[in-house]
Design an enzyme around this catalytic site. Structure first.
Site: not given
Length: 266
Positions: A72, A141, A143, A148
């Site tokens: 990313d 979380d 990801h 996400e």
């Protein structure tokens, strides 16, 4: 799925680096047949990059015939910015090994046509056939990369809006100011990740305990991206002790016994 339960972050980094080196050396890459390696950024892989650099300097591995694709990159952050992932990778890894510049692939978060840049990246990956090993981390979380919660499990490289929680977590790299953290990023998709021959995810710290529990003991669920690993034929999670606090005792015992030989020597 394999789970490698270790004690410290340093051990996780050393195990991951050793695994990468073993895969590269067993592959015996050449200029015409390179080993294709997917790489992450952030705090989690730092111990792995440090160990890889040390192993390279000790003559245990060469990256001359390795091609890399990063997961990313922030949108709108100049690549020269100290917190761009371009800068991160060169500072922590590329500048310390013998990888040729033309073998390094990073998303361009400042491309004039973002959609075209994402398509180009996917096409470049396909031009090599596949990524042989994709290393990644995971967020609190669940990801992976910037996929996400609620990301499609069939998604490809695209632009994503970062959640507030992710921006708060990443603000530690921006002097603690969440307003300095970009709101958008380019990221490989979950489908891109699942196309890799092998996926290795590193999990560090008690903040990641619920994500690890979801990955190992939960069901496949797009609200926990990490659970996509259950769909992969060759997935391995390498974790430290604090991250295992939500796992059942019998789960941890099972994997400790199963991987006992592979944990030796760390």
């Amino acid at each position: 799925m394999r789970l490698i339960p270790l004690v410290t972050a340093e051990q996780v980094g050393k195990w991951a680096a050793r695994h990468i080196v073993n895969r590269i050396n067993a592959f015996k890459p050449t200029a015409d047949r390179p080993f294709v390696l997917g790489l992450p950024t952030g705090g989690t892989p730092l111990t792995a990059y440090k160990a890889l650099v040390e192993m390279h300097k000790a003559g245990q591995v060469s990256f001359k015939h390795v091609v890399t694709f990063n997961m990313d990159e922030y949108v709108g952050l100049p690549k020269e910015h100290p917190e761009s992932y371009h800068s991160f990778m060169h500072r922590n890894f590329f500048d310390h090994v013998d990888i040729p510049a033309e073998n390094i692939n990073l998303l361009n978060g400042n491309a004039p046509d973002i959609d075209a840049e994402c398509r180009r990246y996917e096409e470049k990956i396909r031009s090599y056939g596949k990524i042989h090993l994709f290393m990644g981390g995971v967020g609190n979380d669940g990801h992976i990369a910037f996929n996400e919660p609620a990301s499609s499990l069939a998604s490809r490289t695209r632009i994503k809006t970062l959640t507030h929680d992710t921006r708060v977590a990443n603000s530690r790299f921006f002097d603690g100011d969440v307003d300095l953290v970009p709101k958008y990023a380019l990221t490989v998709g979950v489908g891109t990740l699942l196309d890799a021959e092998e996926v290795m995810i590193l999990v560090l710290g008690h903040q990641k305990a619920l994500a690890l529990q979801a990955a190992v003991e939960g069901n496949v669920n797009h609200m926990w991206t990490i659970t996509c690993l259950q769909l992969h034929p060759k997935a391995v999670i390498v974790c430290d002790e604090p991250s295992t606090m939500e796992l059942k005792v019998k789960t941890l015992k099972y994997f400790n016994e199963l991987e006992a030989e592979n944990i030796k020597g760390l």
